[in-house]
Design a protein around this motif. Structure first.
Motif, mmCIF file in Angstrom:
data_model
loop_
_atom_site.group_PDB
_atom_site.id
_atom_site.type_symbol
_atom_site.label_atom_id
_atom_site.label_comp_id
_atom_site.label_asym_id
_atom_site.label_seq_id
_atom_site.Cartn_x
_atom_site.Cartn_y
_atom_site.Cartn_z
ATOM 1 N N GLU A 121 -7.457 -1.318 -6.501
ATOM 2 C CA GLU A 121 -8.095 -0.143 -7.102
ATOM 3 C C GLU A 121 -7.267 0.389 -8.272
ATOM 4 O O GLU A 121 -7.821 0.837 -9.282
ATOM 5 N N ASP B 253 0.827 -1.204 0.000
ATOM 6 C CA ASP B 253 0.000 0.000 0.000
ATOM 7 C C ASP B 253 0.867 1.262 0.000
ATOM 8 O O ASP B 253 0.573 2.227 -0.712
ATOM 9 N N ASP C 258 -6.472 7.555 -15.259
ATOM 10 C CA ASP C 258 -7.764 8.142 -15.604
ATOM 11 C C ASP C 258 -7.686 8.933 -16.900
ATOM 12 O O ASP C 258 -8.691 9.421 -17.391
ATOM 13 N N TYR D 75 -5.363 -1.434 -10.241
ATOM 14 C CA TYR D 75 -5.590 -2.345 -11.354
ATOM 15 C C TYR D 75 -6.968 -2.142 -11.977
ATOM 16 O O TYR D 75 -7.143 -2.289 -13.186
ATOM 17 N N GLU D 76 -7.949 -1.825 -11.153
ATOM 18 C CA GLU D 76 -9.283 -1.544 -11.680
ATOM 19 C C GLU D 76 -9.231 -0.356 -12.640
ATOM 20 O O GLU D 76 -9.864 -0.367 -13.707
ATOM 21 N N LYS D 77 -8.466 0.666 -12.273
ATOM 22 C CA LYS D 77 -8.298 1.818 -13.157
ATOM 23 C C LYS D 77 -7.599 1.418 -14.456
ATOM 24 O O LYS D 77 -7.968 1.876 -15.541
ATOM 25 N N THR E 31 -10.045 -0.491 -16.659
ATOM 26 C CA THR E 31 -11.019 0.449 -17.217
ATOM 27 C C THR E 31 -10.422 1.231 -18.376
ATOM 28 O O THR E 31 -11.045 1.372 -19.442
ATOM 29 N N ALA F 171 -6.163 -3.246 -0.906
ATOM 30 C CA ALA F 171 -7.246 -2.507 -1.568
ATOM 31 C C ALA F 171 -6.691 -1.439 -2.506
ATOM 32 O O ALA F 171 -7.195 -1.249 -3.621
ATOM 33 N N ARG F 172 -5.646 -0.741 -2.084
ATOM 34 C CA ARG F 172 -5.095 0.333 -2.914
ATOM 35 C C ARG F 172 -4.561 -0.215 -4.239
ATOM 36 O O ARG F 172 -4.756 0.382 -5.297
ATOM 37 N N THR F 173 -3.903 -1.363 -4.182
ATOM 38 C CA THR F 173 -3.354 -1.960 -5.401
ATOM 39 C C THR F 173 -4.464 -2.463 -6.312
ATOM 40 O O THR F 173 -4.417 -2.277 -7.532
#
Length: 204
Positions: free
Chosen positions: A115, A62, A74, A117-119, A122, A111-113
């Motif tokens: 998130e 993290d 983004d 990867y989710e970005k 996307t 969780a930070r990592t």
């Protein structure tokens, strides 16, 4: 005299000290016992705040990821977004090279990592990448950035040809840019992004 005050422990403080330990002594030094000694407490005291070494490692992850420019994911176009992310990824691991092995060989749950990867997913899926290839794409960028960070942490004289008959290599090393590792990173990143761009064009 009264009893000395006990150190005030917290999960954040334990993880920060764990990162400092890895930075100073390497990932092999990270044990609950050794970390407790640095904090001036018994190992059992740490378990009131963390479940064990695995949680500490994810806490370190993290902290390293927090130093990356995840907001770059983004952005658009995807090629520029990945390039900015890769550079910040390199910078974070260049500051903490001893964490590379530790974080590359343990299961990711932070969780930070996730998130981050989710970005990345996307970004890539919006750009048209098939869902079965997006993980390979961002993993390629990550792997290159981590390897380059280790190269940045290498000794100043990484290749010593002085005792071997390798004249062409000797000349090439003499002519090489003094910032060899960073030049190699920029060259490699450009090639990877270009190759990915060409691959996506063929897929479309």
């Amino acid at each position: 005299m009264g009893r000395p005050r006990r150190p005030i422990l917290s999960r954040d403080g334990i993880v920060a000290e764990a990162l400092a330990l890895v930075d100073e002594e390497g990932s092999e030094a990270l044990t609950v016992t050794r970390l407790a000694r640095r904090l001036g407490v018994q190992a059992a005291s740490l378990y009131n705040h963390v479940a064990g070494r695995e949680e500490i490692v994810e806490g370190i992850r993290d902290l390293v990821v927090a130093e990356m420019d995840v907001s770059a994911l983004d952005g658009q176009p995807w090629q520029e977004a990945l390039a900015v992310w890769a550079k910040s990824y390199l910078a974070a691991f260049a500051r903490h090279p001893n964490t590379a092995k530790l974080l590359s060989t343990t299961t990711i749950r932070s969780a930070r990592t996730l998130e981050m990867y989710e970005k990345a997913v996307t970004l890539l899926e919006r750009a048209g990448w098939p869902s079965d290839q997006v993980v390979a794409v961002f993993t390629a960028i990550e792997s290159f950035a981590i390897g380059s960070a280790l190269d940045l942490a290498a000794p100043n004289v990484m290749i010593d040809p002085s005792e071997q008959p390798v004249p062409l290599l000797s000349v090439a090393l003499k002519d090489a840019h003094p910032g060899r590792a960073m030049v190699a990173f920029e060259l490699g990143l450009e090639a990877i992004i270009h190759g990915l761009d060409e691959r996506l064009r063929r897929l479309c």
